[in-house]
Design an enzyme around this catalytic site. Structure first.
Site, PDB file in Angstrom:
ATOM      1  CB  SER A 135      -2.529   3.674   9.523  1.00  0.00           C
ATOM      2  OG  SER A 135      -3.580   3.719   8.605  1.00  0.00           O
TER       3      SER A 135
ATOM      4  NE  ARG B  17       0.265  10.123   3.781  1.00  0.00           N
ATOM      5  CZ  ARG B  17       0.527   9.158   4.643  1.00  0.00           C
ATOM      6  NH1 ARG B  17      -0.153   9.101   5.765  1.00  0.00           N
ATOM      7  NH2 ARG B  17       1.468   8.278   4.414  1.00  0.00           N
TER       8      ARG B  17
ATOM      9  CE  LYS C 180       3.603  -1.714   6.455  1.00  0.00           C
ATOM     10  NZ  LYS C 180       2.571  -0.785   5.964  1.00  0.00           N
TER      11      LYS C 180
ATOM     12  CG  HIS D  13      -6.848   5.021   4.517  1.00  0.00           C
ATOM     13  ND1 HIS D  13      -6.603   4.626   5.814  1.00  0.00           N
ATOM     14  CD2 HIS D  13      -5.702   4.768   3.841  1.00  0.00           C
ATOM     15  CE1 HIS D  13      -5.378   4.144   5.908  1.00  0.00           C
ATOM     16  NE2 HIS D  13      -4.800   4.232   4.727  1.00  0.00           N
TER      17      HIS D  13
HETATM   18  O1  PNS Z   1      -1.284   0.814   3.309  1.00  0.00           O
HETATM   19  P1  PNS Z   1       0.058   0.361   2.816  1.00  0.00           P
HETATM   20  O2  PNS Z   1       0.731  -0.509   3.858  1.00  0.00           O
HETATM   21  O3  PNS Z   1       0.917   1.506   2.376  1.00  0.00           O
HETATM   22  O4  PNS Z   1      -0.233  -0.560   1.525  1.00  0.00           O
HETATM   23  C1  PNS Z   1       0.822  -1.182   0.829  1.00  0.00           C
HETATM   24  C2  PNS Z   1       0.296  -2.184  -0.212  1.00  0.00           C
HETATM   25  C3  PNS Z   1      -0.649  -3.181   0.424  1.00  0.00           C
HETATM   26  C4  PNS Z   1      -0.458  -1.423  -1.298  1.00  0.00           C
HETATM   27  C5  PNS Z   1       1.524  -2.897  -0.851  1.00  0.00           C
HETATM   28  O5  PNS Z   1       2.358  -3.385   0.155  1.00  0.00           O
HETATM   29  C6  PNS Z   1       1.145  -4.049  -1.776  1.00  0.00           C
HETATM   30  O6  PNS Z   1       0.564  -3.845  -2.809  1.00  0.00           O
HETATM   31  N1  PNS Z   1       1.470  -5.281  -1.352  1.00  0.00           N
HETATM   32  C7  PNS Z   1       1.135  -6.477  -2.096  1.00  0.00           C
HETATM   33  C8  PNS Z   1       2.386  -7.253  -2.500  1.00  0.00           C
HETATM   34  C9  PNS Z   1       2.946  -6.687  -3.785  1.00  0.00           C
HETATM   35  O7  PNS Z   1       2.292  -6.646  -4.800  1.00  0.00           O
HETATM   36  N2  PNS Z   1       4.210  -6.255  -3.700  1.00  0.00           N
HETATM   37  C10 PNS Z   1       4.900  -5.626  -4.801  1.00  0.00           C
HETATM   38  C11 PNS Z   1       4.515  -4.147  -4.836  1.00  0.00           C
HETATM   39  S1  PNS Z   1       5.705  -3.240  -5.701  1.00  0.00           S
END
Ligand code: PNS
Length: 169
Positions: A132, A94, A45, A21
């Site tokens: 993570s 990645r 989660k 990150h």
């Molecule tokens: O680190 P992560 O868990 O891969 O991050 C995922 C994240 C937080 C970027 C994604 O889950 C998100 O944007 N969630 C917010 C809810 C949302 O907007 N959902 C629709 C996305 S298509």
């Protein structure tokens, strides 16, 4: 707030922040005037660290960095980006597995808000295998985290081997 193309959101769970990150956030900071590192607070989660601890670690790591801001958000990313006046979301890729899930998310976000662009960045080759999830597993099983997480995170993971600090020990 007026939209500004030079503000980017770097969203994620950051449970915990890794050197992968960090690599991507530093790259983003070289491309944009302001980068908002945004922690999702309403994830389904089960986290290792509560949001407050994740924010504290991020603040420690980016302390004194005027162009990198740490924040938390809940709800849809597109709504949050709009409130911040950001037109760009940065995500890391990645490899092929990330590519599939990240393009799905980028296209869904575009459907929700056609003005929000997703920019994909690749980390340095030495950070490609860091996640993570693996960091959590190694920390839980007592392995070495050298080179995987910033010192501020390593410190908390070490402290977290006492169950009161972490949700799972
Ligand atoms: O680190 P992560 O868990 O891969 O991050 C995922 C994240 C937080 C970027 C994604 O889950 C998100 O944007 N969630 C917010 C809810 C949302 O907007 N959902 C629709 C996305 S298509």
């Amino acid at each position: 707030m007026a939209q500004d193309s030079r503000v980017a959101i770097f969203p994620g769970s950051f449970d915990p922040l890794t050197n992968g990150h960090l690599d991507l956030i530093e790259r983003s900071a070289r491309l944009f005037d302001r980068v908002i590192v945004a922690v999702l607070t309403n994830s389904s989660k089960q986290p290792l660290f509560p949001v407050k601890a994740r924010l504290a670690m991020l603040c420690e790591v980016f302390k004194g960095r005027a162009t990198i801001e740490v924040d938390a958000f809940r709800g849809l990313l597109v709504d949050y980006a709009r409130t911040k006046g950001a037109r760009v979301v940065v995500r890391g890729i990645r490899g092929v597995t990330d590519f599939e899930s990240e393009t799905q998310m980028a296209l869904m976000n575009r459907r929700l808000d056609a003005d929000l662009e997703t920019v994909f960045l690749a980390p340095s080759a030495s950070n490609v295998y860091i996640s993570s999830r693996l960091v959590r597993e190694i920390a839980t099983l007592g392995g070495s985290l050298d080179g995987l997480v910033p010192p501020a995170v390593a410190k908390r993971l070490a402290a977290g081997r006492q169950p009161s600090t972490l949700r799972r020990a």
